[in-house]
Each structure stands twice: as structure tokens, then as C-alpha cells.
Design a protein around this motif. Structure first.
Motif, short mmCIF file in Angstrom:
data_model
loop_
_atom_site.label_atom_id
_atom_site.label_comp_id
_atom_site.label_asym_id
_atom_site.label_seq_id
_atom_site.Cartn_x
_atom_site.Cartn_y
_atom_site.Cartn_z
N MET A 114 0.91 -0.59 0.52
CA MET A 114 0.16 -0.26 -0.07
C MET A 114 0.97 1.21 -0.60
O MET A 114 0.83 2.36 -0.75
CB MET A 114 -1.13 0.11 1.64
N LYS A 115 1.96 1.15 0.63
CA LYS A 115 2.91 2.38 0.94
C LYS A 115 3.53 2.71 -0.39
O LYS A 115 3.22 3.94 -0.53
CB LYS A 115 4.21 1.66 1.30
N ASN A 149 -6.57 -7.31 -13.00
CA ASN A 149 -5.44 -8.06 -13.20
C ASN A 149 -4.23 -7.96 -13.63
O ASN A 149 -3.05 -8.47 -13.50
CB ASN A 149 -6.17 -9.86 -14.23
N ARG A 150 -3.98 -6.94 -15.51
CA ARG A 150 -3.10 -6.46 -15.80
C ARG A 150 -2.36 -5.49 -14.30
O ARG A 150 -1.10 -5.70 -13.87
CB ARG A 150 -3.60 -5.37 -15.99
N ILE A 178 1.71 -4.73 -10.02
CA ILE A 178 1.99 -4.28 -9.02
C ILE A 178 2.50 -5.42 -7.89
O ILE A 178 3.95 -5.04 -7.31
CB ILE A 178 0.40 -3.79 -7.87
N SER A 179 2.34 -6.29 -8.43
CA SER A 179 3.82 -7.55 -7.95
C SER A 179 4.78 -7.46 -8.41
O SER A 179 6.17 -8.18 -7.96
CB SER A 179 2.91 -9.65 -8.17
N GLN A 180 5.00 -7.23 -9.89
CA GLN A 180 5.82 -7.69 -10.58
C GLN A 180 7.06 -6.00 -9.95
O GLN A 180 8.25 -6.00 -9.44
CB GLN A 180 6.51 -7.34 -12.03
N GLY A 181 5.92 -4.99 -9.47
CA GLY A 181 6.80 -3.34 -8.88
C GLY A 181 6.98 -3.81 -7.43
O GLY A 181 8.80 -3.61 -6.89
N GLN A 212 3.80 -14.38 -6.17
CA GLN A 212 2.82 -15.45 -6.53
C GLN A 212 1.44 -15.43 -5.68
O GLN A 212 0.29 -14.96 -5.77
CB GLN A 212 3.00 -17.13 -7.03
N MET A 213 1.57 -14.86 -4.72
CA MET A 213 0.56 -14.45 -3.73
C MET A 213 -0.18 -13.10 -4.11
O MET A 213 -0.87 -12.98 -3.78
CB MET A 213 1.16 -14.38 -1.78
N ILE A 214 0.64 -11.89 -4.31
CA ILE A 214 0.13 -11.31 -4.26
C ILE A 214 -0.60 -10.73 -5.56
O ILE A 214 -1.67 -10.35 -5.87
CB ILE A 214 1.03 -9.43 -4.64
N SER A 215 -0.05 -11.75 -6.21
CA SER A 215 -0.93 -11.18 -8.05
C SER A 215 -2.10 -12.09 -7.54
O SER A 215 -3.17 -11.77 -9.18
CB SER A 215 0.47 -12.23 -9.29
#
Length: 607
Positions: A37-38, A109-110, A115-118, A160-163
Motif C-alpha cells: 500500500m505504501k 488483473n493487469r 503491482i506484484s512485479q513492482g 505469487q501471493m500478491i498477483s
């Protein structure tokens, strides 16, 4: 200097018992969410909006079933000339709503991929920055493969968890709340039946999750151990082959690899039965709900249950229980990620190297003195006792003694790799604890017993000692230590690319580059820890000439097992089990016929 951090309070340490573990898991996941979130607050807000719209459109399609049956299909079956225009218009509007929901689903989803990669990028950047500020003792106490596993396996488990799981949780919460509200409006008795089935599913998921959680923690630890063992075998492959330990290495790897398989199977065996169990409960609930709904519709028991209500409610029941099943499908990812997050945060929370020194050396002379220094790596065993050494700038100080005498330890104390427990070490009369570590280390150069070269050209590796050095300065340093000849014979001379820690060079050539790296920095203090240990006698003679030139006008500390290389030292300090037992010049120590005499001549002195 600002230290990198993850924000938020540190995650509590693991404690025994499922209740304590649950608190730790929640704290870790909350902290992970806070980190996301930050950096991606507005992206998460857009994801929430899209998830909300997507969930509502799915709910609308379920509720439309009641309207379709009660307001269109049933009435149309009761007239001779049915008109389908109104039905077509309604279906077209529903299609537009569902299309908009599909667009929202695609969008979030995109965004979750972004977010997950970042987050992975930021996590690795943060822990790498933190790693640069950790003390040497941190790396001495941990396997390099274990640390590498944090960067690879643990960070990827968070991705994996975030995405997948994070968006799934958002969607599930919204779907459950909206669906539950709609179910109450349609039929309270049928809602009670659905809630009972959902409670049973939630209990089964929770109980199974508790059992698999510790297995996932063990799995990550054993995976790190496998990585550490592989890294150790790769770097020590020559030693393995020299001593014909291939079979022993294979057997040991099979053992720890089997331990990893066992823990992984235990973790996934329990976690993977969650979905089938919940699926069975959901199917049973669906059938039971259909029976109850049909009974109420046929009996007209006063609950205002129509055929359309029953059909719509069955679809809503699927929407109500599906999120629980979907969350259970993600339990592997969530549990694995929580354990990975613990290890990532453990690295991020490690205590950084303390530097309370404020003094900056503006014109260092290289006067280094030890005053009654005591040191121990652990409280149980003291390593150095009352070390007292007085030097003058430009002197050559040699340390000799048997293995474990404390020679390398003294060197590590000069540049504050470790902090002393008693006494003082002075640099130009200033206690080194008052000098900035950066300034202190820039005032000396060290050639370690184990050389390390970085991926890059020969010129880049020499310049590592002084990043703003010109090409000519680097070449001059190479010529000074006798490295220029072999460099010129390389395919591209100084532009030859080195990789794999200089694997395309001999050990002696690698050592020469390390010495040239020290020479180019041109410091007032030079430290040579077995600097010529990997060089043959002929090469050593050439290097020694360059070293003699390099040491002129510098305070030089030398550790050497070849005593012939320290004969011209201004002081030779003989160490034995952390004590200075003899001190003087080569001739003075020989005349004493003590420990140094024994080491130099190989003769045993008898009383």
C-alpha cells in the motif's frame, strides 16, 4: 546514512502453539500489505473499484435469473402470442453490464501484475540496500545460499501471493457481503441454510491451514539449505574432485533433497485437500438447499418463495460459497508467502553495522597503534589478549604465528570489521571508534587471503580500488606490482572481460589483480593478508619488487607464512593463541632463539 526499511513494526518472532503462530502470520501478512500500500496506494484503490464492479456485475447476473423466470419466462409461457421485445431489451442491457464487468476484471488483473512485479523489484532493492549496511559477522554466521534463497524463492513466493491471492481476497470479501445481503432479501430460511454450509467450510479450511502452516515454514528453510549446499559445492568443486568426494557429495545432497521433498509433500498434501473437501461440502449444501427451496416453493409455506427465487438462490449460494473455495485454493500461496515474508523481513530487520564515528580523516599519516586490546567473537571464548603495538608511519609490521594465533583477527580489527571489547586502537592518535568507518577504510587498502574479482573488464576490477582512477593510473598500478605482462597477453589486454570470479585466470593472476587494486587506491596504510600465498616462487620475486616499491612511505601490516618475505620488516610480532609472545626485528628475534627462531629455522630449542 539512511537505512532501508520496510516500514511498520517488526514482525514478532515465531513461538510455539497454533495461536501464537496465527498471530505471527497475521502480523507478517498485514506488514506485507502495508508495504504494498505504501508504494501502490492508488493502484490498489483502482483494483478495489474494479473488483467491486466485477463482483457486482456477477451478482446482477445471478439476481437477474429470478426476474428472467418470474417476470418473463413464466408469463410468456402463459400467453398464446408472446412478445419478446421487452425480454431482448433487458438481455441487451444485461450484456452491456457483464461486458463492463469483464473490462474491469481485465483491468484489475493487469494492475495486479504491475503491482506484484513492482513489489518484487522494490523488495529486492530494499534488502540489497540493507545488505550493504550489515556487518561482516552477519555473513560469517549464515550460508550464502541461504541468503540467496531470500532474493529468489522467498521474494517470488510473495509475488505469487500478491498477483493472485490478494485480488482473490478482495473479490471474495466483496462477493460474500453483496451476496449475503441479496440472499437475506430473497429468503431468510434459505440464507440460514447457506450460512451453515459456509461455516462448515470455513472451519475445515482453518483447521487444515493450521496443520500445513508449520510444514511450509520447514519447506522454505530446507529449500534454503539445498540452495546453500549447491552454492557450496559449486564454489568448492575443485576440492571435491581432488579428494574424490563426488559420491559423498551426491549422498549428502540426496539426503537434504529428500528432506525438502518430505516437508514439501507434507505441506502440500494437507493444503491440497482443502479444495476437494470444501468442494464436497459445497455440493452437498447445493443439493440440500435445492431440496429445501423446492419444498418451500411447492408447499407455499408463507415464505414467498417462487420458482425464480429458488433458481436465483441456488446461483447466489454458489456465489456465496465459491469465494471460500477460491480462498482455499490460494492457501498454499498465502502460507508459502507468509513464511517467505518472514524470511525477507528477517533480513530487512537485521541490525545494521553500527558506526558512531564522526571524525573524517582529511590528511591521514598512517600511524596505527594498539593499546591493550582484548577481543572475542563470542562471549564464551576470548581470542586476543592485551595486544599492544606501537608503529610509526611508513613502518612495515609483520605478524607471524601458527594457525589460529590471531593474525587475521588483528587485521579485521584495524578496519573495524569487528568491534573490540577492551583497550583502544588509534589511527593518527584518534580512537578508530571515533572515526567514520567510511573515512577509516578509505585511509587503508587491504589484499585478502581469498581474492574476489567482479564481472567486468580487467581495468574495471583494478579501478574497483579507486572508482575515479584514470586508465593510466590503473595501468601504472598493474605495472608496479608486476601484473602488466600477463594482462598484455590476455585476448583483449586490459579490456578482457572477466566473469565467474575470474575463472579464466590462474589463482596467481587473480591475486596480482587484487594487489593492483590495492595499489591504485594509494592509501597511507596497506594491509596484506597472505597476499602472495597463491603465487609461485618466481612470480613472487617479481611481485615482491613491486610490493617493496608500493610499501615505501606507507604503514604496512603483513601476514605471511613464508617468513622469508618479512625479513626486512621493521617489526615482527609473534603471536600464539592470541598473545604477543615476541616482538622485534628479524635479527633480534633470531638472537632470542625463541618461537620465531623455531618457525624460521625449523629447529627445536631445548633448555
Amino acid at each position: 546514512m539512511r537505512q532501508p526499511n520496510f516500514g511498520g513494526p517488526k514482525a514478532p518472532r515465531a513461538q510455539a502453539g497454533f495461536q501464537k503462530v496465527d498471530k505471527q502470520q497475521r502480523a507478517t501478512l498485514v506488514r506485507m500489505f502495508g508495504f504494498v500500500m505504501k508504494h501502490y496506494k492508488w493502484a490498489i484503490v483502482i483494483v478495489l473499484i474494479c473488483v467491486f464492479v466485477s463482483s457486482i456485475t456477477s451478482l446482477v447476473s445471478s439476481l437477474f435469473t429470478k426476474t428472467l423466470i418470474d417476470d418473463y419466462i413464466v408469463p410468456l409461457t402463459q400467453v398464446e402470442n408472446p412478445q419478446y421485445q421487452s425480454l431482448a431489451q433487458t438481455l441487451f442491457k444485461l450484456g452491456l453490464i457483464l461486458f463492463f464487468g469483464t473490462v474491469c476484471s481485465y483491468t484489475y488483473n493487469r494492475l495486479m501484475i504491475h503491482i506484484s512485479q513492482g513489489t518484487m523489484l522494490r523488495l529486492r532493492k530494499t534488502i540489497f540496500e540493507k545488505m550493504q549496511h550489515l556487518p561482516v559477522s552477519y555473513f560469517d554466521q549464515r550460508s550464502h545460499g541461504d541468503i540467496m534463497s531470500v532474493y529468489t524463492n522467498d521474494v517470488d513466493s510473495l509475488r505469487q501471493m500478491i498477483s493472485t491471492a490478494m485480488a482473490q481476497v478482495f473479490s471474495s470479501v466483496i462477493t460474500i457481503v453483496a451476496t449475503f445481503t441479496s440472499m437475506i432479501v430473497l429468503s431468510i430460511p434459505l440464507t440460514i441454510v447457506s450460512v451453515l454450509m459456509a461455516v462448515v467450510m470455513a472451519i475445515s479450511t482453518t483447521q487444515l491451514g493450521k496443520r500445513s502452516r508449520n510444514y511450509f515454514r520447514t519447506q522454505q528453510q530446507r529449500l534454503a539449505r539445498v540452495n546453500g549446499f549447491i552454492e557450496e559445492m559449486m564454489t568448492g568443486q575443485n576440492v571435491v574432485k581432488i579428494f574424490c568426494h563426488e559420491d559423498e557429495a551426491i549422498r549428502e545432497f540426496e539426503t537434504i533433497n529428500e528432506q525438502l521433498r518430505t516437508s514439501a509433500c507434507s505441506a502440500n498434501r494437507i493444503a491440497n485437500i482443502v479444495m476437494p473437501v470444501n468442494g464436497g461440502i459445497s455440493n452437498f449444501g447445493f443439493v440440500f438447499l435445492a431440496v429445501v427451496g423446492a419444498t418451500l416453493a411447492i408447499s407455499h409455506a408463507g415464505f414467498a418463495v417462487t420458482l425464480g427465487t429458488v433458481v436465483a438462490f441456488l446461483q447466489l449460494n454458489k456465489s456465496f460459497t465459491r469465494p471460500i473455495s477460491q480462498v482455499s485454493q490460494q492457501i498454499n500461496s498465502v502460507l508459502n508467502a507468509s513464511v517467505g515474508a518472514e524470511r525477507v523481513f528477517a533480513l530487512g530487520d537485521a541490525e545494521p553495522e553500527v558506526d558512531e564515528g564522526k571524525t573524517i580523516l582529511t590528511d591521514p599519516k598512517g600511524d596505527v597503534d594498539f593499546k591493550d586490546v582484548d577481543f572475542s567473537y563470542t562471549k564464551e571464548k576470548q581470542v586476543l589478549f592485551d595486544i599492544d603495538i606501537n608503529t610509526n608511519p611508513g613502518q612495515k609490521i609483520a605478524f607471524v604465528g601458527g594457525t589460529g594465533a590471531g593474525k587475521t583477527t588483528i587485521i579485521n580489527l584495524i578496519n573495524r570489521f569487528y568491534e573490540i571489547q577492551g583497550g583502544r586502537i588509534l589511527y593518527d592518535g584518534i580512537p578508530i571508534t571515533e572515526i567514520s568507518k567510511r573515512s577509516l577504510r578509505q585511509g587503508m587498502s587491504i589484499v585478502l587471503q581469498e581474492t574476489h574479482l567482479f564481472t567486468g573488464t580487467v581495468l574495471d576490477n583494478i579501478r574497483y580500488g579507486k572508482l575515479n582512477a584514470t586508465d593510466e593510473e590503473c595501468m601504472q598500478a598493474a605495472r608496479l606490482v608486476g601484473a602488466d605482462d600477463f594482462i598484455r597477453r590476455l585476448p583483449n589486454s586490459y579490456q578482457t572481460l572477466l566473469n565467474g570470479d575470474g575463472g579464466n585466470l590462474s589463482q596467481g593472476e587473480r591475486q596480482l589483480l587484487a594487489i593492483a587494486r590495492a595499489a591504485v587506491s594509494n592509501p597511507p596504510v596497506l594491509i596484506l593478508d597472505e597476499a602472495t600465498s597463491s603465487i609461485d616462487t618466481r612470480t613472487e620475486t617479481l611481485v615482491q619488487r613491486g610490493m617493496d616499491t608500493l610499501m615505501q612511505g606507507r604503514t604496512t601490516f603483513v601476514i605471511a607464512h613464508r617468513l622469508s618475505t618479512v625479513r626486512n620488516a621493521d617489526q615482527i610480532i609473534v603471536l600464539d593463541h592470541g598473545h604477543i609472545i615476541e616482538q622485534g626485528t628479524h635479527d633480534e628475534l633470531l638472537a632470542m632463539k625463541g618461537k620465531y627462531y623455531q618457525l624460521y629455522t625449523g629447529h627445536q630449542i631445548t633448555e
